[in-house]
Design a protein around this motif. Structure first.
Motif, PDB file in Angstrom:
ATOM      1  N   ASN A 162     -11.815   5.612   5.484  1.00 27.65           N
ATOM      2  CA  ASN A 162     -11.150   5.749   4.191  1.00 27.65           C
ATOM      3  C   ASN A 162     -11.082   7.219   3.796  1.00 27.65           C
ATOM      4  O   ASN A 162     -12.075   7.942   3.910  1.00 27.65           O
ATOM      5  CB  ASN A 162     -11.912   4.981   3.106  1.00 27.65           C
ATOM      6  CG  ASN A 162     -11.978   3.492   3.377  1.00 27.65           C
ATOM      7  OD1 ASN A 162     -11.108   2.736   2.975  1.00 27.65           O
ATOM      8  ND2 ASN A 162     -13.030   3.063   4.074  1.00 27.65           N
ATOM      9  N   LEU A 218       0.976  10.019   5.895  1.00 27.72           N
ATOM     10  CA  LEU A 218       0.830   9.193   4.702  1.00 27.72           C
ATOM     11  C   LEU A 218       1.886   9.564   3.672  1.00 27.72           C
ATOM     12  O   LEU A 218       2.024  10.736   3.316  1.00 27.72           O
ATOM     13  CB  LEU A 218      -0.562   9.382   4.092  1.00 27.72           C
ATOM     14  CG  LEU A 218      -0.784   8.860   2.664  1.00 27.72           C
ATOM     15  CD1 LEU A 218      -0.560   7.361   2.595  1.00 27.72           C
ATOM     16  CD2 LEU A 218      -2.178   9.211   2.176  1.00 27.72           C
ATOM     17  N   VAL A 223       2.642   9.362  -0.054  1.00 28.89           N
ATOM     18  CA  VAL A 223       1.853   9.129  -1.252  1.00 28.89           C
ATOM     19  C   VAL A 223       2.722   8.780  -2.449  1.00 28.89           C
ATOM     20  O   VAL A 223       2.470   7.821  -3.167  1.00 28.89           O
ATOM     21  CB  VAL A 223       0.997  10.371  -1.582  1.00 28.89           C
ATOM     22  CG1 VAL A 223       0.211  10.166  -2.871  1.00 28.89           C
ATOM     23  CG2 VAL A 223       0.031  10.668  -0.440  1.00 28.89           C
ATOM     24  N   ASP A 259       2.990   4.296   0.114  1.00 22.44           N
ATOM     25  CA  ASP A 259       2.282   3.427   1.042  1.00 22.44           C
ATOM     26  C   ASP A 259       0.851   3.104   0.638  1.00 22.44           C
ATOM     27  O   ASP A 259       0.308   2.098   1.062  1.00 22.44           O
ATOM     28  CB  ASP A 259       2.272   4.055   2.438  1.00 22.44           C
ATOM     29  CG  ASP A 259       3.646   3.982   3.099  1.00 22.44           C
ATOM     30  OD1 ASP A 259       4.389   3.049   2.777  1.00 22.44           O
ATOM     31  OD2 ASP A 259       3.955   4.857   3.918  1.00 22.44           O
ATOM     32  N   ASP A 260       0.219   3.980  -0.128  1.00 19.80           N
ATOM     33  CA  ASP A 260      -1.187   3.755  -0.465  1.00 19.80           C
ATOM     34  C   ASP A 260      -1.303   2.755  -1.606  1.00 19.80           C
ATOM     35  O   ASP A 260      -0.878   3.023  -2.724  1.00 19.80           O
ATOM     36  CB  ASP A 260      -1.845   5.078  -0.851  1.00 19.80           C
ATOM     37  CG  ASP A 260      -3.275   4.901  -1.317  1.00 19.80           C
ATOM     38  OD1 ASP A 260      -3.899   3.882  -0.943  1.00 19.80           O
ATOM     39  OD2 ASP A 260      -3.777   5.759  -2.051  1.00 19.80           O
ATOM     40  N   MET A 319      -3.054   4.082  -4.760  1.00 17.65           N
ATOM     41  CA  MET A 319      -2.554   5.293  -5.393  1.00 17.65           C
ATOM     42  C   MET A 319      -2.361   5.084  -6.890  1.00 17.65           C
ATOM     43  O   MET A 319      -1.796   4.085  -7.331  1.00 17.65           O
ATOM     44  CB  MET A 319      -1.233   5.717  -4.763  1.00 17.65           C
ATOM     45  CG  MET A 319      -0.763   7.122  -5.153  1.00 17.65           C
ATOM     46  SD  MET A 319       0.125   7.189  -6.726  1.00 17.65           S
ATOM     47  CE  MET A 319       1.614   6.299  -6.314  1.00 17.65           C
ATOM     48  N   TYR A 371      -6.810   6.110   0.989  1.00 10.18           N
ATOM     49  CA  TYR A 371      -5.945   5.659   2.074  1.00 10.18           C
ATOM     50  C   TYR A 371      -6.780   5.125   3.221  1.00 10.18           C
ATOM     51  O   TYR A 371      -7.807   5.698   3.579  1.00 10.18           O
ATOM     52  CB  TYR A 371      -5.091   6.823   2.565  1.00 10.18           C
ATOM     53  CG  TYR A 371      -4.089   6.433   3.624  1.00 10.18           C
ATOM     54  CD1 TYR A 371      -2.991   5.650   3.314  1.00 10.18           C
ATOM     55  CD2 TYR A 371      -4.248   6.869   4.940  1.00 10.18           C
ATOM     56  CE1 TYR A 371      -2.079   5.292   4.289  1.00 10.18           C
ATOM     57  CE2 TYR A 371      -3.334   6.516   5.917  1.00 10.18           C
ATOM     58  CZ  TYR A 371      -2.252   5.727   5.582  1.00 10.18           C
ATOM     59  OH  TYR A 371      -1.359   5.372   6.557  1.00 10.18           O
ATOM     60  N   ASP A 401      -2.964   0.554   4.918  1.00 13.73           N
ATOM     61  CA  ASP A 401      -1.827   1.110   4.195  1.00 13.73           C
ATOM     62  C   ASP A 401      -0.706   1.581   5.116  1.00 13.73           C
ATOM     63  O   ASP A 401       0.297   2.121   4.629  1.00 13.73           O
ATOM     64  CB  ASP A 401      -2.275   2.291   3.326  1.00 13.73           C
ATOM     65  CG  ASP A 401      -3.216   1.857   2.216  1.00 13.73           C
ATOM     66  OD1 ASP A 401      -2.912   0.854   1.554  1.00 13.73           O
ATOM     67  OD2 ASP A 401      -4.246   2.523   2.009  1.00 13.73           O
ATOM     68  N   SER A 416       4.023   5.644   7.693  1.00 16.10           N
ATOM     69  CA  SER A 416       2.636   6.072   7.508  1.00 16.10           C
ATOM     70  C   SER A 416       1.809   5.603   8.702  1.00 16.10           C
ATOM     71  O   SER A 416       1.933   4.474   9.147  1.00 16.10           O
ATOM     72  CB  SER A 416       2.063   5.489   6.216  1.00 16.10           C
ATOM     73  OG  SER A 416       2.541   6.206   5.103  1.00 16.10           O
TER      74      SER A 416
END
Length: 212
Positions: free
Chosen positions: A78, A117, A119, A126-127, A130, A143, A147, A165
């Protein structure tokens, strides 16, 4: 007529019965907490990686910038992040000037593999963890490999293959060797901010423990 002994036995039985019920319900309560959309993870106070963004294409005539901090959990599964964007608007709440300073995209890239990624905003956020604080220009989240963009989305043409991602765990070597950078794009113009992630002493220890 109940004796004191009978009352005591009955009371003990009742307590044991309630305890069994409580113990039976506890795992479900824990499971609900773990799946309430919030990650219950521990990160150290000091960041493992930091980044300062500067404008890539000069001459735009702005004082945009960003400062970002990142933390890895001890398993390397993570990546917690906090990105503070200066003098650019996330949703019109920060500098409140005009559309020319709006943020269009925020990504994490690597030198070798492009997007890792996505954001904020285009092509997709994708997260799942977020969160945005537009008045302060802050994006933060955690993340992980869940994700990643699905192959189906890319195959269906919903996003470009270069905009997908990637799994965090497959890119830890790039993260630890300094290949990661933050990229922030202006929404309606050529402005771009870029900042490489510098590994702190704490981050070096974390990467060494993970074998990178």
């Amino acid at each position: 007529m109940q004796t004191k002994t009978n009352v005591l036995v009955f009371s003990l039985a009742a307590i044991l019965s309630l305890s069994v019920v409580a113990m039976g319900e506890l795992p479900q309560a824990i499971a609900d907490k773990e799946h309430d959309g919030e990650k219950k993870l521990k990160f150290k106070k000091k960041a493992d990686f930091t980044a300062d963004c500067a404008q890539v294409n000069t001459g735009v005539g702005t004082d945009w910038g960003c400062k970002a901090s990142f933390w890895l959990d001890k398993k390397g599964e993570n990546l917690k992040y906090k990105i503070r964007i200066n003098n650019m608007d996330l949703t019109g709440w920060q500098t409140i000037e005009d559309a020319t300073d709006n943020v269009g995209k925020v990504h994490l890239h690597t030198d070798a593999d492009g997007h890792v990624l996505n954001v904020w905003k285009a092509p997709i956020e994708d997260d799942a963890q977020m969160k945005a604080i537009p008045s302060k220009g802050i994006l933060k989240g955690i993340y992980d490999d869940s994700d990643v963009t699905s192959d189906e989305d890319a195959a269906a043409g919903n996003i470009g293959h270069h905009d997908t991602s990637k799994p965090l765990t497959a890119n830890l070597d790039d993260l630890c060797n300094g290949s990661f950078f933050v990229m922030i794009h202006e929404a309606a113009g050529p402005g771009v901010l870029k900042g490489y992630l510098d590994t702190t002493k704490q981050g070096e220890k974390a990467c060494n423990k993970l074998g990178f």
